[in-house]
Write an enzyme that holds these catalytic residues in place. Sequence first.
Site, PDB file in Angstrom:
ATOM      1  N   LYS A 281     -15.810  -7.761   6.520  1.00 26.07           N
ATOM      2  CA  LYS A 281     -14.475  -8.305   6.819  1.00 26.07           C
ATOM      3  C   LYS A 281     -14.222  -8.247   8.320  1.00 26.07           C
ATOM      4  CE  LYS A 281     -11.601  -7.636   2.713  1.00 26.07           C
ATOM      5  NZ  LYS A 281     -10.432  -6.953   2.167  1.00 26.07           N
TER       6      LYS A 281
ATOM      7  N   ARG B  85      -1.806  -5.769  -8.331  1.00 27.06           N
ATOM      8  CA  ARG B  85      -0.655  -6.571  -7.924  1.00 27.06           C
ATOM      9  C   ARG B  85      -0.323  -7.635  -8.961  1.00 27.06           C
ATOM     10  NH1 ARG B  85      -3.137  -8.559  -2.587  1.00 27.06           N
ATOM     11  NH2 ARG B  85      -4.890  -8.333  -4.014  1.00 27.06           N
TER      12      ARG B  85
ATOM     13  N   HIS C  95       0.844  -1.202   0.000  1.00 27.23           N
ATOM     14  CA  HIS C  95       0.000   0.000   0.000  1.00 27.23           C
ATOM     15  C   HIS C  95       0.882   1.257   0.000  1.00 27.23           C
ATOM     16  CE1 HIS C  95      -3.004  -2.739   2.278  1.00 27.23           C
ATOM     17  NE2 HIS C  95      -3.480  -2.572   1.057  1.00 27.23           N
TER      18      HIS C  95
ATOM     19  N   SER D   8      -3.079  -7.973   3.099  1.00 26.77           N
ATOM     20  CA  SER D   8      -3.183  -7.739   4.545  1.00 26.77           C
ATOM     21  C   SER D   8      -3.445  -9.051   5.273  1.00 26.77           C
ATOM     22  CB  SER D   8      -4.287  -6.731   4.836  1.00 26.77           C
ATOM     23  OG  SER D   8      -3.972  -5.502   4.219  1.00 26.77           O
TER      24      SER D   8
END
Length: 160
Positions: free
Chosen positions: A42, A91, A18, A130
């Site tokens: 989440k 990514r 990030h 993450s």
Amino acid sequence: MEIKALYTGSFDPLTCGHMNIITRAARLYDELTVGIISNPAKKAMFTVEERVDMVSEVLNGLENVKVGHFSGLLADYVNANGFNVVVRGLRATMDFEYELQMAHMNARLFHEDVETVFLMTDPKYSFISSSMVKEVHSLRGSIDGLVPDVILRRMDAVRK
Ligand code: COA
């Protein structure tokens, strides 16, 4: 015209991947807001307030970068705050389809002068998420160099 950009995500926690996008986007736009979403779907390690606090500490010193938070529809946050650009990091090719779908849906919802812009994440960080850093850290594996030091210290404090 001043360009106000938004980089959004859960940042639970913020990683070096990030950070790579944030530092590059901050060079491209007049003002960059890191918008932390409170996403009830989440299960989070840190509350949104903790994440705002941690991210603010890490980004302290980047002059044109602010930290905000929101819940609900991204487009509502974007339109209400007059952002011109929404930055997303890619990514790997696996991110592409999901991002394309979101970008098209958001294009219907954003004010018409708002663009989604994609930056390729540095390949050094293209494998991390993450969740992955949280899992490795919880099992006492090393995540040195994958999250900023401030974040690592906060994660250590939660694990103990
Ligand atoms: N480096 C490292 N990791 C990265 C990364 C990068 N450059 N970019 C993304 N990731 C990781 C994130 O850490 C995250 O990991 P996790 O799933 O383990 O937590 C994962 O990739 C997915 O990231 P992202 O796509 O940014 O998901 P998110 O949950 O962080 O945020 C929103 C997604 C906020 C953009 C999206 O949920 C949203 O817009 N929500 C609001 C509701 C809405 O408007 N919905 C309609 C959308 S069309």
